[in-house]
Design a protein around this motif. Structure first.
Motif, short mmCIF file in Angstrom:
data_model
loop_
_atom_site.label_atom_id
_atom_site.label_comp_id
_atom_site.label_asym_id
_atom_site.label_seq_id
_atom_site.Cartn_x
_atom_site.Cartn_y
_atom_site.Cartn_z
N ASN A 1 -2.62 13.44 -20.68
CA ASN A 1 -1.17 13.20 -20.69
C ASN A 1 -0.45 13.84 -19.51
N ILE A 2 -1.17 14.63 -18.71
CA ILE A 2 -0.53 15.36 -17.61
C ILE A 2 -0.66 14.57 -16.32
N VAL A 3 0.46 14.27 -15.70
CA VAL A 3 0.47 13.45 -14.48
C VAL A 3 1.23 14.18 -13.37
N PRO A 4 0.89 13.93 -12.11
CA PRO A 4 1.51 14.65 -11.00
C PRO A 4 2.90 14.15 -10.63
N GLN A 5 3.30 13.00 -11.15
CA GLN A 5 4.61 12.46 -10.82
C GLN A 5 5.34 12.06 -12.10
N GLY A 6 6.65 12.22 -12.10
CA GLY A 6 7.39 11.83 -13.28
C GLY A 6 8.85 12.24 -13.20
N ILE A 7 9.58 11.90 -14.25
CA ILE A 7 11.01 12.12 -14.30
C ILE A 7 11.37 12.85 -15.60
N ASN A 8 12.19 13.85 -15.46
CA ASN A 8 12.72 14.61 -16.59
C ASN A 8 14.24 14.54 -16.53
N PRO A 9 14.94 14.44 -17.66
CA PRO A 9 16.39 14.24 -17.63
C PRO A 9 17.17 15.26 -16.82
N LEU A 10 16.67 16.48 -16.70
CA LEU A 10 17.44 17.53 -16.04
C LEU A 10 16.75 18.12 -14.82
N TYR A 11 15.66 17.51 -14.38
CA TYR A 11 14.93 18.05 -13.25
C TYR A 11 15.11 17.16 -12.04
N TYR A 12 14.76 17.68 -10.87
CA TYR A 12 14.76 16.81 -9.70
C TYR A 12 13.51 15.93 -9.77
N PRO A 13 13.48 14.81 -9.05
CA PRO A 13 12.34 13.89 -9.15
C PRO A 13 11.05 14.54 -8.64
N ILE A 14 10.04 14.56 -9.47
CA ILE A 14 8.71 15.01 -9.03
C ILE A 14 8.01 13.78 -8.46
N VAL A 15 8.43 13.38 -7.27
CA VAL A 15 7.85 12.23 -6.58
C VAL A 15 7.73 12.60 -5.10
N PRO A 16 6.65 12.14 -4.44
CA PRO A 16 6.46 12.48 -3.03
C PRO A 16 7.67 12.08 -2.19
N GLY A 17 8.07 12.98 -1.32
CA GLY A 17 9.19 12.71 -0.43
C GLY A 17 10.52 13.24 -0.91
N ASN B 1 3.64 25.17 -4.70
CA ASN B 1 3.63 25.25 -6.15
C ASN B 1 2.95 24.03 -6.73
N TRP B 2 2.29 24.20 -7.86
CA TRP B 2 1.57 23.11 -8.51
C TRP B 2 2.30 22.75 -9.80
N PHE B 3 3.02 21.62 -9.77
CA PHE B 3 3.81 21.17 -10.90
C PHE B 3 3.26 19.84 -11.44
N ALA B 4 3.52 19.60 -12.71
CA ALA B 4 3.11 18.33 -13.32
C ALA B 4 4.02 18.04 -14.50
N VAL B 5 3.94 16.79 -14.98
CA VAL B 5 4.78 16.31 -16.06
C VAL B 5 3.89 15.83 -17.21
N ASP B 6 4.27 16.20 -18.43
CA ASP B 6 3.61 15.63 -19.61
C ASP B 6 4.29 14.30 -19.89
N LYS B 7 3.56 13.20 -19.70
CA LYS B 7 4.18 11.88 -19.79
C LYS B 7 4.60 11.52 -21.21
N THR B 8 4.10 12.24 -22.21
CA THR B 8 4.50 11.97 -23.59
C THR B 8 5.82 12.63 -23.97
N THR B 9 6.23 13.65 -23.21
CA THR B 9 7.46 14.39 -23.53
C THR B 9 8.44 14.48 -22.37
N ASN B 10 7.96 14.20 -21.15
CA ASN B 10 8.74 14.36 -19.90
C ASN B 10 9.05 15.83 -19.61
N SER B 11 8.35 16.75 -20.25
CA SER B 11 8.50 18.17 -19.93
C SER B 11 7.79 18.46 -18.61
N VAL B 12 8.39 19.35 -17.81
CA VAL B 12 7.83 19.72 -16.51
C VAL B 12 7.17 21.10 -16.63
N TYR B 13 5.95 21.20 -16.13
CA TYR B 13 5.18 22.44 -16.22
C TYR B 13 4.76 22.94 -14.84
#
Length: 381
Positions: free
Chosen positions: A90-106, A163-175
């Motif tokens: 469930n852990i992916v390197p890219q994703g969107i969380n309602p209150l975070y900045y976009p975890i997307v390249p660039g 820093n090494w960040f990722a998103v749980d795609k089932t919850t959109n939580s950023v870790y």
């Protein structure tokens, strides 16, 4: 107790409604405080607020470090890995969380704090087009994004971290799963400062992930944001419904999160997080200046300035000490008695100073800043 207690787990958004950060970080310079490191943004989903306060916070309403007494003192006061049900699939390197900045390249954004005690402070954050592989027992294999942070004082690069960040795609939580950092020395060369990595030994224990931002924001939620030994700390969701104006614009439906160190209990930072862009105000790092997550018609969406300071020729004149280290030590001990553990020259409060580290009988470690030219004490920490 933290939100991890059994009778409160239904509030935790099923599995992991919490996240971690990074400022100050073992890798954050083996305990060196700094504009601490890391937290990010996410998408335009409706944010769930269990409590809304609904007041307006002007741009200068919060300033400087937080002087409040610490509210919590133990890791058990916060939810942690055991409560989050993280699974590698469930852990992916890219994703969107309602209150975070976009975890997307660039993605790029910048915070500035002109009133920083050590000079004009600037932090540039870039999500790189790279990933880092992890294989953690109990979680499994997954990839994380690599997020670069560079810190500047008076236009000179002073620190770089990955820093090494990722998103749980089932919850959109950023870790956060770790970090490696370098200090930039007086000659402009990187010097390894420290690291921590989830799943590996960090001192006498195994480092764990930290929760940077839960997918669902709940007032009163508490969670560990840093799993490293030296800079372990916890976040507490304090308020919602905030409006905030900073140089990058005016933002609504924002929230306030308080981060507190667990080794240094008085190391407290407040952050205002807003939809789409993430942190817009940080009592340590300052205010959001630019972000390419903003609409193109907003001038603050122009991130062309990011990276320009890095290539600026370093104008460095070695400091000339008119006061010896021994003299500075004597001066410092007159102010704060104890045992001196280290003496070094650094840039503090706009001056070249001896940082005299003193282990005190009752107050733990204290730093005394002694001006290398005048011998005057310019501050303590």
């Amino acid at each position: 107790m933290g939100d991890a207690s059994p009778d409160r787990r239904p509030q935790l958004e099923g599995r992991a409604m919490f996240e971690m950060k990074s400022s100050n970080r073992q890798m954050k310079m083996e305990g060196r405080p700094s504009g601490r490191l890391i937290r990010w943004r996410a998408a335009l989903m409706a944010v769930t607020f269990l409590t809304a306060v609904g007041f307006t916070l002007g741009g200068a309403a919060v300033a400087g470090e937080i002087k409040d007494s610490p509210r919590w003192s133990h890791a058990k006061d916060y939810s942690s890995l055991r409560d989050w049900n993280l699974k590698g699939e469930n852990i992916v390197p890219q994703g969107i969380n309602p209150l975070y900045y976009p975890i997307v390249p660039g993605h790029k954004h910048v915070h500035e704090r002109p009133d920083h005690p050590d000079g004009k402070y600037r932090k540039e954050t870039v999500v790189l087009d790279d990933t880092e592989d992890f294989d953690i027992p109990g979680i499994g294999k997954f990839k994380t994004a690599v997020v670069q942070e560079e810190e500047y004082l008076d236009g000179v690069l002073t620190q770089r971290a990955l820093n090494w960040f990722a998103v749980d795609k089932t919850t959109n939580s950023v870790y956060a799963f770790g970090e490696v950092s370098w200090e930039i020395n007086e000659e402009g060369k990187p010097v390894f400062a420290g690291t921590w990595r989830a799943g590996e030994f960090d001192g006498d224990s195994i480092a764990e992930p930290g929760l940077l931002m839960p997918g669902t924001f709940t007032i009163g939620g508490r969670y560990l944001f840093d799993g490293g030994r030296v800079n372990s700390g916890g976040s507490e969701n304090m308020e919602a419904g905030i409006e905030m104006t900073v140089p990058a614009g005016t933002f609504k439906n924002c929230v306030r999160v308080r981060e507190q160190g667990l080794r240094e209990l008085h190391d407290i930072t407040d952050k205002i997080w807003c939809p789409v862009v993430g942190v817009v105000f940080d009592t340590s790092d300052g205010k959001l200046i630019v972000s390419n997550a903003l609409p193109k018609e907003n001038p603050a969406s122009d991130v062309s300035s990011v990276g320009t300071l890095r290539d600026k020729p370093l104008k460095y004149t070695p400091p000339v000490a008119k006061v010896t280290g021994a003299e500075a030590t004597k001066i410092a001990l007159e102010r704060i008695p104890g045992k001196v553990t280290e003496v070094k020259i650094e840039r503090k409060k706009g001056k070249n100073v001896y940082v005299v580290e003193i282990q005190t009988p009752n107050q733990g470690e204290k730093d005394v800043f002694v001006d290398i030219e005048s011998g005057n004490i310019v501050g303590t920490d």
